[in-house]
Design a protein around this motif. Structure first.
Motif, PDB file in Angstrom:
ATOM      1  N   GLU A   1       0.865  -1.115  -0.094  1.00 15.47           N
ATOM      2  CA  GLU A   1      -0.044  -0.090   0.118  1.00 15.47           C
ATOM      3  C   GLU A   1       0.601   1.264   0.010  1.00 15.47           C
ATOM      4  O   GLU A   1       0.558   2.160  -0.660  1.00 15.47           O
ATOM      5  N   ASP A   2       1.804   1.368   0.658  1.00 18.10           N
ATOM      6  CA  ASP A   2       2.784   2.453   0.990  1.00 18.10           C
ATOM      7  C   ASP A   2       3.614   2.753  -0.567  1.00 18.10           C
ATOM      8  O   ASP A   2       4.063   3.805  -0.560  1.00 18.10           O
ATOM      9  N   GLU A   3       3.455   1.655  -1.290  1.00 18.59           N
ATOM     10  CA  GLU A   3       4.582   1.954  -2.400  1.00 18.59           C
ATOM     11  C   GLU A   3       3.501   2.131  -3.777  1.00 18.59           C
ATOM     12  O   GLU A   3       4.257   2.628  -4.729  1.00 18.59           O
ATOM     13  N   LYS A   4       2.236   2.436  -3.719  1.00 17.52           N
ATOM     14  CA  LYS A   4       1.442   2.984  -4.563  1.00 17.52           C
ATOM     15  C   LYS A   4       1.880   4.418  -4.685  1.00 17.52           C
ATOM     16  O   LYS A   4       1.669   4.946  -3.668  1.00 17.52           O
ATOM     17  N   PRO A   5       1.706   5.014  -5.922  1.00 18.13           N
ATOM     18  CA  PRO A   5       1.880   6.322  -6.024  1.00 18.13           C
ATOM     19  C   PRO A   5       0.571   7.115  -5.907  1.00 18.13           C
ATOM     20  O   PRO A   5      -0.528   6.781  -6.143  1.00 18.13           O
ATOM     21  N   ALA A   6       0.634   8.213  -5.105  1.00 22.37           N
ATOM     22  CA  ALA A   6      -0.383   9.035  -4.676  1.00 22.37           C
ATOM     23  C   ALA A   6      -1.141   9.645  -5.993  1.00 22.37           C
ATOM     24  O   ALA A   6      -0.355  10.197  -6.878  1.00 22.37           O
TER      25      ALA A   6
END
Length: 226
Positions: A135-140
């Motif tokens: 989840e933390d590695e998905k682009p905003a």
């Protein structure tokens, strides 16, 4: 009595040493090895364990040369798969240093458990619990809207320039065409002199004076003859 006691102590120490040596020789080879969970960006020479990863691989150290390994990963908690279901599996042949690594892999977010079996293992497989969290590695998502024709702030159509009264009017992209110069022979055209008198009127007055002068000269000659 002291001699017998000392002899007994020596015999006991020798027995313990022999027992330890026998146990060591009976220990299956390879049990001194270890396996680590590594993030895909971590160098395989590092011997740290990373229990929270996204893209990852399995990295083995200190096993026996050429040892055969079979591994599998089971779902454990916080995912859509029942606990204990195998979600990944594979096998490896370790190198001469007892080291090898798997290819990079990914799993849906959740908790998993690795089971590492190898030839000559003592007891059960080596195991490690870890968490997959991508989840933390998905682009905003971008907050900037995409540009569309006619959107506010964009200039479309003919550019406008402010008029003197504050309103907007189309800005001239080219200078206005000049009116053609009047022809010298066109009807109604008047050539102008330096004082502003029409040439046509002056010409008529001169002709009238010439006619009067001629008339007076003719009449004078006639009178003189008589």
């Amino acid at each position: 009595m002291r001699i017998r006691t000392f002899s007994g102590a020596l015999v006991a120490a020798a027995t313990l040493s022999l027992t330890a040596a026998t146990a060591a020789s009976a220990t299956p080879p390879g049990d001194n090895g270890t396996v680590k969970i590594h993030d895909a960006t971590t160098g395989e020479e590092l011997r740290k364990n990373e229990p929270k990863v996204c893209s990852f691989y399995l990295d083995a150290f200190n096993f026996d040369a050429g040892q055969q390994v079979a591994w599998h990963i089971e779902a454990w908690a916080n995912n859509d798969v029942d606990k204990g279901v195998t979600v990944k599996s594979g096998s490896l042949t370790l190198d001469a240093d007892g080291h090898e690594r798997t290819e990079d892999m990914t799993l849906p977010d959740g908790q998993y458990k690795l089971f590492w079996n190898f030839d000559g293992e003592n007891g059960r497989a080596k195991h490690k619990v870890f968490k997959s969290d991508c989840e933390d590695e998905k682009p905003a998502p971008s907050d900037k809207p995409s540009a569309t024709p006619g959107a506010p702030g964009e200039q479309t159509g003919t550019p406008t320039a402010p008029a003197e009264d504050g309103s907007s009017s189309p800005a001239a992209s080219e200078p206005a065409a000049e009116s053609p110069a009047p022809s010298d022979g066109a009807s109604g055209d008047l050539a102008e002199t330096g004082n502003g008198a029409p040439l046509g009127a002056l010409g008529a007055a001169a002709a009238a004076l010439v006619a009067v002068g001629g008339y007076l000269l003719t009449r004078r000659r006639t009178v003189q003859r008589h």
